[in-house]
Design a protein around this motif. Structure first.
Motif, mmCIF file in Angstrom:
data_model
loop_
_atom_site.group_PDB
_atom_site.id
_atom_site.type_symbol
_atom_site.label_atom_id
_atom_site.label_comp_id
_atom_site.label_asym_id
_atom_site.label_seq_id
_atom_site.Cartn_x
_atom_site.Cartn_y
_atom_site.Cartn_z
ATOM 1 N N CYS A 141 -2.113 -6.900 3.132
ATOM 2 C CA CYS A 141 -2.961 -5.571 3.141
ATOM 3 C C CYS A 141 -3.031 -5.146 1.809
ATOM 4 C CB CYS A 141 -1.696 -4.562 3.816
ATOM 5 S SG CYS A 141 -1.665 -4.487 5.500
ATOM 6 N N GLU A 142 -3.869 -4.110 1.455
ATOM 7 C CA GLU A 142 -4.199 -3.529 0.481
ATOM 8 C C GLU A 142 -3.909 -2.039 0.504
ATOM 9 O OE1 GLU A 142 -5.636 -4.787 -2.583
ATOM 10 O OE2 GLU A 142 -5.288 -7.044 -1.954
ATOM 11 N N ILE A 143 -3.217 -1.390 -0.623
ATOM 12 C CA ILE A 143 -3.051 -0.044 -0.465
ATOM 13 C C ILE A 143 -3.944 0.521 -1.752
ATOM 14 C CG2 ILE A 143 -1.469 1.743 -0.772
ATOM 15 C CD1 ILE A 143 0.697 -0.352 0.335
ATOM 16 N N ALA B 44 4.042 4.780 0.601
ATOM 17 C CA ALA B 44 2.987 4.029 1.006
ATOM 18 C C ALA B 44 3.346 2.568 1.394
ATOM 19 C CB ALA B 44 1.722 3.843 -0.069
ATOM 20 N N SER C 166 -1.332 -4.858 -3.597
ATOM 21 C CA SER C 166 -1.463 -5.889 -2.517
ATOM 22 C C SER C 166 -0.051 -6.102 -2.051
ATOM 23 C CB SER C 166 -1.978 -7.004 -3.310
ATOM 24 O OG SER C 166 -3.530 -6.874 -3.630
ATOM 25 N N THR D 272 3.381 0.960 4.991
ATOM 26 C CA THR D 272 2.546 -0.346 5.259
ATOM 27 C C THR D 272 3.195 -1.618 5.761
ATOM 28 O OG1 THR D 272 0.976 0.479 3.590
ATOM 29 C CG2 THR D 272 0.773 -1.939 4.098
ATOM 30 N N ARG E 246 -5.315 4.703 1.665
ATOM 31 C CA ARG E 246 -6.000 3.886 2.473
ATOM 32 C C ARG E 246 -5.154 2.419 2.532
ATOM 33 N NH1 ARG E 246 -11.408 3.856 3.452
ATOM 34 N NH2 ARG E 246 -11.698 5.131 1.704
ATOM 35 N N VAL E 247 -5.055 1.959 3.789
ATOM 36 C CA VAL E 247 -4.549 0.814 3.937
ATOM 37 C C VAL E 247 -5.678 -0.249 4.631
ATOM 38 C CG1 VAL E 247 -2.730 -0.535 5.104
ATOM 39 C CG2 VAL E 247 -2.305 1.673 4.244
ATOM 40 N N THR E 248 -6.018 -1.288 4.051
ATOM 41 C CA THR E 248 -6.972 -2.159 4.631
ATOM 42 C C THR E 248 -6.314 -3.509 4.648
ATOM 43 O OG1 THR E 248 -7.617 -2.650 2.395
ATOM 44 C CG2 THR E 248 -9.005 -0.935 3.641
ATOM 45 N N SER E 249 -6.812 -4.398 5.643
ATOM 46 C CA SER E 249 -6.192 -5.646 5.705
ATOM 47 C C SER E 249 -7.262 -6.849 5.942
ATOM 48 C CB SER E 249 -5.360 -5.696 6.762
ATOM 49 O OG SER E 249 -6.030 -5.487 8.029
ATOM 50 N N ASN F 140 -3.955 0.340 -7.156
ATOM 51 C CA ASN F 140 -4.150 -0.101 -5.888
ATOM 52 C C ASN F 140 -2.940 -1.525 -6.012
ATOM 53 O OD1 ASN F 140 -6.291 1.116 -5.490
ATOM 54 N ND2 ASN F 140 -7.521 -0.607 -5.152
#
Length: 193
Positions: free
Chosen positions: A11-13, A174, A7, A178, A44-47, A5
């Motif tokens: 965001c986290e990828i 990615a 950072s 992002t 997946r991209v989360t924030s 993963n």
């Protein structure tokens, strides 16, 4: 090989292992083209502001590859613009690698939503808080700059900010996606101008 993963700013990828068939119409031939079955590789991209977005690299048999939002699991209202306008097309560079134009999601005050605009490196570095060029070259990108500088482009697109990567380099894609799509929206790029 499973990717770790990443950072990047807010965001986290997360890379989702494996690939699967994906049926749809490529962006390059959307209007007149028929559906194709491409190969889908996802991340997946989360924030920190509730974004949870599945994004995919689709490699089409008869069209240029693209990066596209697949599933918005959760997010704020403004994150919907990523689904509506957040696709990233991939061209072939003069040496057969992948060339990705770094267009950026920017708030358009006239339309009152985010649209894609030509990337301005100083602006991207400002909201990223780091050098995008350093990040991209450090993550495997082969060349970074304008299309004229990195791909000998002499057309009207020569001044577009772009990156050249190895075909299939999901990690570099990615990061580019992002930074130019989710992070631009999260940071309300264009609202303060």
């Amino acid at each position: 090989m499973e990717l770790a993963n990443i950072s990047i700013s807010k965001c986290e990828i997360e890379f989702i292992p494996g690939s699967k068939p994906y049926r749809g119409k490529p962006i390059a031939i959307r209007k007149e083209g028929a559906e194709q079955t491409g190969k889908l590789t996802t991340f997946r991209v989360t924030s920190s502001d509730e974004l949870n977005l599945i994004v995919g690299l689709i490699e089409w048999p008869d069209a240029e590859p693209e990066v596209t939002p697949i599933d918005m699991i959760s997010g704020l209202q403004k994150h919907n613009e990523l689904v509506n306008r957040g696709r990233m097309s991939i061209k072939t560079s003069h040496d057969g690698k992948w060339l990705v134009v770094l267009s950026v999601m920017k708030y358009n005050p006239t339309k009152q939503y985010f649209t894609l605009h030509g990337g301005v490196l100083e602006d991207i570095d400002a909201y990223l808080g780091h050098s995008l060029k350093e990040i991209m070259l450090g993550s495997g990108a082969l060349r970074f700059g304008t299309r004229g500088e990195i791909d000998a482009d002499t057309s009207r697109t020569a001044n577009q900010l772009a990156v050249v990567i190895e075909p299939g380099d999901i990690e570099a894609l990615a990061i580019a996606y992002t930074v130019t799509r989710p992070l631009a929206v999260i940071n309300d790029y264009g609202l303060d101008i």
